[in-house]
Motif scaffolding. Structure first.
Motif, PDB file in Angstrom:
ATOM      1  N   GLN A 178       0.857  -1.246   0.352  1.00 50.48           N
ATOM      2  CA  GLN A 178      -0.362  -0.221  -0.208  1.00 50.48           C
ATOM      3  C   GLN A 178       0.734   1.256  -0.307  1.00 50.48           C
ATOM      4  N   THR A 238     -14.351   6.074  -9.596  1.00 49.01           N
ATOM      5  CA  THR A 238     -15.441   6.583  -8.562  1.00 49.01           C
ATOM      6  C   THR A 238     -15.580   4.737  -7.582  1.00 49.01           C
ATOM      7  N   ARG A 239     -15.803   3.580  -8.270  1.00 48.55           N
ATOM      8  CA  ARG A 239     -16.292   2.624  -7.671  1.00 48.55           C
ATOM      9  C   ARG A 239     -15.366   1.990  -6.951  1.00 48.55           C
ATOM     10  N   MET A 240     -14.335   1.692  -6.481  1.00 49.71           N
ATOM     11  CA  MET A 240     -12.922   1.698  -6.294  1.00 49.71           C
ATOM     12  C   MET A 240     -12.856   1.702  -4.640  1.00 49.71           C
ATOM     13  N   PHE A 241     -13.127   3.251  -4.661  1.00 52.03           N
ATOM     14  CA  PHE A 241     -13.023   3.624  -2.848  1.00 52.03           C
ATOM     15  C   PHE A 241     -13.980   3.447  -2.337  1.00 52.03           C
ATOM     16  N   ALA A 242     -12.978   2.851  -0.617  1.00 52.56           N
ATOM     17  CA  ALA A 242     -14.199   2.775   0.375  1.00 52.56           C
ATOM     18  C   ALA A 242     -13.812   3.006   1.745  1.00 52.56           C
ATOM     19  N   PRO A 243     -14.718   3.293   2.148  1.00 51.83           N
ATOM     20  CA  PRO A 243     -16.113   3.274   1.902  1.00 51.83           C
ATOM     21  C   PRO A 243     -16.626   3.709   0.633  1.00 51.83           C
ATOM     22  N   SER A 244     -17.763   3.566  -0.012  1.00 46.99           N
ATOM     23  CA  SER A 244     -18.665   4.025  -1.029  1.00 46.99           C
ATOM     24  C   SER A 244     -18.507   5.329  -1.298  1.00 46.99           C
TER      25      SER A 244
END
Length: 260
Positions: free
Chosen positions: A58, A150-156
């Motif tokens: 990371q 946009t969908r790769m972010f955690a949390p969404s």
């Protein structure tokens, strides 16, 4: 007259000997130096977790805005989420190294034109590698939406946000677009925005069955040290190539015809 001709012949002989030394010795010294520099540059583009050493590493980046303190954040990248620009640059560096290594120490350059052709080919790859980092891709808003960033972010992230992440020079840049839906009965003249590195508030686009407009734009960035190193290596390598080309060209000016 005879003395002047003898002096000219002697000078020409010296120049020819110096030129042969340049082709047989100095050119290879420069090629070795270029290979060493570009191998260091290539190491900077080794993707975390791209080998078999274990889980993906990371990388944390503290992002901030140079114009305001209102937007700050920490972005954690894992794996190859941003691999395309890096991989493209590395491919160009690898091609440049291949061109240089294809002439081993025993290879004898016969003409200056041959050296110039090699330097031009290497410089082309280095310029492409540098441009991949210095010239971000222009994307339409639908292309950004389709990229999946946009969908790769955690949390969404909330559904009214659109995110683009890209490399610009030695910086990692993140742009957040806040959206609002245009109502079917809206009196606004709908004009879809074209491609851009950074879209402005008011930009419109169509996504699915909705027409959307950008209401706010927030951009944050941070310097990535190893990207800065890579750009320095590219600059130094291009300068070495140009210096060698200049030396070849100096010798050609002593003859009325091209001696190579």
């Amino acid at each position: 007259m005879a003395t002047a001709m003898a002096a000219t012949a002697a000078e020409r002989t010296v120049l020819e000997e110096e030129f042969r030394w340049l082709l047989h010795a100095e050119v290879h010294a420069v090629l070795r130096q270029l290979q060493d520099i570009l191998k260091e540059a290539s190491l900077r583009f080794t993707l975390p977790g791209s080998g078999t050493e274990g889980p993906a590493k990371q990388e944390n980046f503290i992002l901030g805005s140079c114009s305001t303190d209102q937007v700050k954040g920490v972005l954690t990248l894992q794996g190859d989420a941003l691999s395309q620009a890096i991989q493209d640059a590395r491919n160009h560096v690898s091609q440049a190294i291949y061109l240089l290594a294809n002439r081993d120490e025993n290879y004898q350059f016969k003409t200056g034109a041959e050296v110039l052709k090699l330097m031009d080919a290497v410089m082309l790859q280095l310029t492409r590698a540098r441009n991949r980092l210095t010239t971000p891709a222009t994307l339409t808003l639908p292309e950004i939406a389709a990229s999946g960033l946009t969908r790769m972010f955690a949390p969404s992230l909330p559904s009214d946000l659109l995110v683009n992440v890209y490399i610009n020079l030695n910086k990692l840049c993140l742009t957040v677009y806040q959206l609002h839906a245009l109502q079917p009965n809206s009196t606004k003249n709908f004009r879809p925005a074209g491609g851009s590195v950074l879209h402005s508030p008011g930009a419109m686009f169509e996504w699915g069955a909705q027409r959307l407009e950008v209401s706010h734009v927030h951009k944050v960035e941070c310097v990535v040290p190893w990207l800065n190193d890579a750009l320095v290596y590219f600059t130094v390598s291009l300068q070495l190539c140009q210096q060698l080309k200049d030396k070849i060209s100096v010798f050609s000016s002593y003859w009325s015809y091209r001696p190579f």
